[in-house]
Structure formats: structure tokens, C-alpha cells
Design a protein around this motif. Sequence first.
Motif, PDB file in Angstrom:
ATOM      1  N   LEU A 119     -19.103   8.322   0.469  1.00  0.00           N
ATOM      2  CA  LEU A 119     -20.087   7.278   0.237  1.00  0.00           C
ATOM      3  C   LEU A 119     -19.853   6.553  -1.088  1.00  0.00           C
ATOM      4  O   LEU A 119     -19.514   7.171  -2.107  1.00  0.00           O
ATOM      5  CB  LEU A 119     -21.499   7.879   0.237  1.00  0.00           C
ATOM      6  CG  LEU A 119     -21.850   8.762   1.443  1.00  0.00           C
ATOM      7  CD1 LEU A 119     -23.224   9.386   1.255  1.00  0.00           C
ATOM      8  CD2 LEU A 119     -21.808   7.959   2.733  1.00  0.00           C
ATOM      9  N   ARG A 120     -20.017   5.243  -1.046  1.00  0.00           N
ATOM     10  CA  ARG A 120     -20.044   4.385  -2.235  1.00  0.00           C
ATOM     11  C   ARG A 120     -18.781   4.498  -3.092  1.00  0.00           C
ATOM     12  O   ARG A 120     -18.827   4.584  -4.308  1.00  0.00           O
ATOM     13  CB  ARG A 120     -21.299   4.675  -3.065  1.00  0.00           C
ATOM     14  CG  ARG A 120     -22.598   4.332  -2.349  1.00  0.00           C
ATOM     15  CD  ARG A 120     -23.790   4.510  -3.244  1.00  0.00           C
ATOM     16  NE  ARG A 120     -23.686   3.634  -4.411  1.00  0.00           N
ATOM     17  CZ  ARG A 120     -24.543   3.657  -5.442  1.00  0.00           C
ATOM     18  NH1 ARG A 120     -25.529   4.521  -5.441  1.00  0.00           N
ATOM     19  NH2 ARG A 120     -24.388   2.842  -6.457  1.00  0.00           N
ATOM     20  N   ASN A 121     -17.633   4.524  -2.440  1.00  0.00           N
ATOM     21  CA  ASN A 121     -16.343   4.332  -3.100  1.00  0.00           C
ATOM     22  C   ASN A 121     -15.911   2.885  -2.865  1.00  0.00           C
ATOM     23  O   ASN A 121     -16.471   2.194  -2.014  1.00  0.00           O
ATOM     24  CB  ASN A 121     -15.299   5.283  -2.514  1.00  0.00           C
ATOM     25  CG  ASN A 121     -15.752   6.739  -2.548  1.00  0.00           C
ATOM     26  OD1 ASN A 121     -15.707   7.397  -3.567  1.00  0.00           O
ATOM     27  ND2 ASN A 121     -16.218   7.231  -1.399  1.00  0.00           N
ATOM     28  N   THR A 122     -14.913   2.406  -3.584  1.00  0.00           N
ATOM     29  CA  THR A 122     -14.390   1.074  -3.273  1.00  0.00           C
ATOM     30  C   THR A 122     -13.860   1.046  -1.844  1.00  0.00           C
ATOM     31  O   THR A 122     -14.109   0.107  -1.094  1.00  0.00           O
ATOM     32  CB  THR A 122     -13.285   0.679  -4.266  1.00  0.00           C
ATOM     33  OG1 THR A 122     -13.829   0.718  -5.602  1.00  0.00           O
ATOM     34  CG2 THR A 122     -12.765  -0.725  -3.979  1.00  0.00           C
ATOM     35  N   TYR A 123     -13.108   2.075  -1.467  1.00  0.00           N
ATOM     36  CA  TYR A 123     -12.654   2.255  -0.093  1.00  0.00           C
ATOM     37  C   TYR A 123     -13.013   3.671   0.334  1.00  0.00           C
ATOM     38  O   TYR A 123     -12.988   4.598  -0.479  1.00  0.00           O
ATOM     39  CB  TYR A 123     -11.147   2.036   0.033  1.00  0.00           C
ATOM     40  CG  TYR A 123     -10.701   0.680  -0.448  1.00  0.00           C
ATOM     41  CD1 TYR A 123     -10.844  -0.451   0.349  1.00  0.00           C
ATOM     42  CD2 TYR A 123     -10.145   0.527  -1.712  1.00  0.00           C
ATOM     43  CE1 TYR A 123     -10.452  -1.704  -0.095  1.00  0.00           C
ATOM     44  CE2 TYR A 123      -9.744  -0.726  -2.169  1.00  0.00           C
ATOM     45  CZ  TYR A 123      -9.902  -1.838  -1.362  1.00  0.00           C
ATOM     46  OH  TYR A 123      -9.514  -3.067  -1.812  1.00  0.00           O
ATOM     47  N   GLY A 124     -13.325   3.844   1.599  1.00  0.00           N
ATOM     48  CA  GLY A 124     -13.773   5.149   2.078  1.00  0.00           C
ATOM     49  C   GLY A 124     -12.621   6.100   2.327  1.00  0.00           C
ATOM     50  O   GLY A 124     -12.200   6.837   1.447  1.00  0.00           O
ATOM     51  N   ILE A 125     -12.104   6.105   3.561  1.00  0.00           N
ATOM     52  CA  ILE A 125     -10.972   6.955   3.937  1.00  0.00           C
ATOM     53  C   ILE A 125      -9.761   6.054   4.169  1.00  0.00           C
ATOM     54  O   ILE A 125      -9.803   5.145   4.999  1.00  0.00           O
ATOM     55  CB  ILE A 125     -11.280   7.776   5.200  1.00  0.00           C
ATOM     56  CG1 ILE A 125     -12.510   8.665   4.965  1.00  0.00           C
ATOM     57  CG2 ILE A 125     -10.086   8.636   5.594  1.00  0.00           C
ATOM     58  CD1 ILE A 125     -12.986   9.428   6.191  1.00  0.00           C
ATOM     59  N   VAL A 126      -8.695   6.301   3.427  1.00  0.00           N
ATOM     60  CA  VAL A 126      -7.503   5.448   3.468  1.00  0.00           C
ATOM     61  C   VAL A 126      -6.316   6.270   3.957  1.00  0.00           C
ATOM     62  O   VAL A 126      -6.024   7.336   3.396  1.00  0.00           O
ATOM     63  CB  VAL A 126      -7.204   4.858   2.074  1.00  0.00           C
ATOM     64  CG1 VAL A 126      -5.925   4.033   2.110  1.00  0.00           C
ATOM     65  CG2 VAL A 126      -8.381   4.015   1.595  1.00  0.00           C
ATOM     66  N   LEU A 127      -5.626   5.762   4.993  1.00  0.00           N
ATOM     67  CA  LEU A 127      -4.420   6.413   5.523  1.00  0.00           C
ATOM     68  C   LEU A 127      -3.229   5.482   5.352  1.00  0.00           C
ATOM     69  O   LEU A 127      -3.313   4.290   5.660  1.00  0.00           O
ATOM     70  CB  LEU A 127      -4.577   6.757   6.996  1.00  0.00           C
ATOM     71  CG  LEU A 127      -5.386   8.006   7.362  1.00  0.00           C
ATOM     72  CD1 LEU A 127      -6.853   7.836   7.063  1.00  0.00           C
ATOM     73  CD2 LEU A 127      -5.196   8.362   8.827  1.00  0.00           C
ATOM     74  N   SER A 128      -2.126   6.028   4.863  1.00  0.00           N
ATOM     75  CA  SER A 128      -0.892   5.272   4.734  1.00  0.00           C
ATOM     76  C   SER A 128       0.270   6.117   5.254  1.00  0.00           C
ATOM     77  O   SER A 128       0.495   7.223   4.766  1.00  0.00           O
ATOM     78  CB  SER A 128      -0.647   4.876   3.275  1.00  0.00           C
ATOM     79  OG  SER A 128       0.577   4.187   3.134  1.00  0.00           O
TER      80      SER A 128
END
Length: 284
Positions: free
Chosen positions: A227-236
Motif C-alpha cells: 500500500l501507498r508506494n510509488t509502484y506496488g508490485i513490479v516484475l521485470s
Amino acid sequence: MMNAVTKMIKKKLIFVLPALFVLITGIARPEAATVYVPDSYKSIKDAVEHTLPGDTVIVKEGNYSENILITKPITLKSSKGPDATVVKASDPAESVFKVFNVTGASIIGFTATGSDVAGIYLHNSDNDILQYNKTIENRHGIALYSSDNNTLKENIASHNKQTGMYLELSNNNIIENNTADSNEEKGLFLNSSNLNRVMYNSASLNKWNGITLWSSNNNTIHGNKVLRNTYGIVLSNSNDNSMEDNKTWTNFYIILPIILIYIGVLIYWVQRKIFTMIYREKNV
């Protein structure tokens, strides 16, 4: 002559039989010991250095300035929990706790702070337990490198300069019920790490990503609060990860109501201007 040979055989048996007994029964030392800091040893480092595999070191409440290296399977735990037992890095260039090439160590119930590396760092270590620890104001809260089958539960890894929990080349770890909030970059970061279980953690209020997977595959990411991050869950470059029941809410949704209110006020002002102009034209 025969008597002499018999005596020689008996002497050899006196030395050989006890050795065989040790090998067969596995009894090579007394039962595991429990030592206390600062009662048995004045520092945690001294206690750890003098223990044998299987021993337990119990640390009483207080503030300690140390860097502790663990190279054998021991249990290191505080008597009154992390708020009462604070270990600050005496040398910030080293981790507060470093577990190096160990299978079966445990670190339980400490606050680890003040390291430019990590509060707790596992290097090439497997089947270790990290539980009820608080790692704050380090570069990384908890870091694993080339470490597999470890259990990280109910730790707090917050307010660190980069990440709360960082895994690199580390597989089959259990990361459950931890808090990785308010870090300067990311909450949980898996780098080239596979088959990990990341479940029921909080990764919120971090300046960039809540949870990041970078070249990491076949992980289970379930039931986390992001919650309340710039981006939530990031996959690369990450594949075949299972993602279910995660709660995500970026900072955009905090700003959105303000934007909508502003747009509403602007529309109201424009409409009022238009109606005023129409009214004036009718009365000319």
C-alpha cells in the motif's frame, strides 16, 4: 611370547574401543550448552566465538555496539525481545549480524541498526531462521546472498536506506508475516531468486516499489499488503510467478481525490462564469 602379544592387543583395544563407541553413538561432546551475555561473556561476539555447534547464546536486555560473525550452527536470541536488546554496528562497513557458510543457525529477537551493509546478512547459508528481529536504519534491513531454504518470519525491516529485505541468488526461502515499510527505495526485492514463498507481508509506504521481482521465477507472492508506494508490485524479466490476494494501492490513489476535488471546483467556477455571462446578455 603369546602373553606379550595378548597384552599388546589388550592395550590397543583400550584405546580403540572408546573411539569406536564415539563413532557409533555420535557422542563426541557433552550436551549443547546455554551461555548468557553479559553473565558468561561480556560481549555477544565473545560468546559466539566460544560456543560450539548446537549451543545457545541468550543476550540480556541492553545496548550493544558490535559486529557479530556467525560461522557455526548456533541459536542466538535475546531474553526480552528487539525493543529491549539493541545491537548497533561498531563498524558501519560491516553487517551487524553476518551468518557465513552456515547451515542451521538462528537469530531471534534483536534490533540491528547502523550498518552500511545490512542489519542481518546471510551469505552462502542454508536452513537458517530469522525471527522477531527489527532491522532499521541500515543500507538493507535483511539481505540474503546465495542462501537457500531459510525462514524469515515476523521481522520488521523498515526505515532502511535502500531495501527492507533483499535476496540475490537465493532460492526456496520462506518470507512470511514480515513488515518492510517506509524504506528509502524498495520494500522486498528478489533479484535472480526463484521458488521463494513471499506471503502475508506488509510492504507499504516505500519511496519506490513495494515488491520487486527482477529475473526471478516461480515465486509465490500471496496475501501481501502493498500500500501507498510509488509502484506496488513490479516484475521485470520474471516468469511463472504466482500472484494472488495481494492488496495494492499506490500513492496515485491518495492524490486522486485531491485532483478530483480540484477539477470539481474548476468546473463549478467555469459554469458560474458562463451562467453569469448568459444572465448579463439577457438583461442587456
